[in-house]
Design an enzyme around this catalytic site. Structure first.
Site, PDB file in Angstrom:
ATOM      1  N   SER A  25       0.845  -1.186   0.000  1.00  0.00           N
ATOM      2  CA  SER A  25       0.000   0.000   0.000  1.00  0.00           C
ATOM      3  C   SER A  25       0.880   1.234   0.000  1.00  0.00           C
ATOM      4  O   SER A  25       2.095   1.144  -0.086  1.00  0.00           O
ATOM      5  CB  SER A  25      -0.896   0.029   1.245  1.00  0.00           C
ATOM      6  N   TYR A  58      -2.697   1.152  -3.519  1.00  0.00           N
ATOM      7  CA  TYR A  58      -3.889   1.724  -2.900  1.00  0.00           C
ATOM      8  C   TYR A  58      -3.473   2.538  -1.684  1.00  0.00           C
ATOM      9  O   TYR A  58      -2.413   2.325  -1.096  1.00  0.00           O
ATOM     10  CB  TYR A  58      -4.902   0.638  -2.528  1.00  0.00           C
TER      11      TYR A  58
END
EC number: 4.1.1.11
Length: 128
Positions: A25, A58
């Protein structure tokens, strides 16, 4: 017709952490997430100004007010501490939304990744 449009951009922000063994991430200071209208788990594109790398991951929340930009998991191999990156998110927008004046959220930071300004458009590039 629907168009894939720039929705959010955090411009020239410095990488503060690279955590190879953290779940993949990008942790982003919550102040920056809110200013750029990026939500947790939203897909983001990251463009490394220093080395030209471009990749997707993300967003997750980083500590508010910290200036944190932490590339985690395999993304940690794409940058070094201090590299300047652009973080962008896109949205599918229909013609009615465009005609109604839809605009992106563009965030600009200082040398400590603190917000110094925002805009809703990219200026026209001129030959100079």
């Amino acid at each position: 017709m629907q168009r894939n449009m720039l929705k959010s951009k955090i411009h020239r922000v410095a990488v503060t952490h690279c955590e190879l063994h953290y779940e993949g991430s990008c942790a982003i200071d919550e102040d920056l997430l809110e200013a750029a209208n990026i939500v947790e788990n939203e897909r983001i594109d990251i463009w490394n100004i220093n080395n030209g790398e471009r990749f997707s991951t993300y967003a997750i929340k980083g500590e508010r007010g910290s200036g944190m930009i932490s590339l985690n998991g395999s993304a940690a191999r794409r940058a070094q501490l201090g590299d300047l990156v652009i973080i962008a998110a896109f949205a599918v927008v229909d013609e009615a939304e465009l005609k109604a004046g839809w605009k992106p959220d563009l965030v600009f930071v200082d040398d400590n990744n603190r917000i110094k300004g925002s805009r809703d458009h990219v200026p026209t590039q001129n030959w100079t």
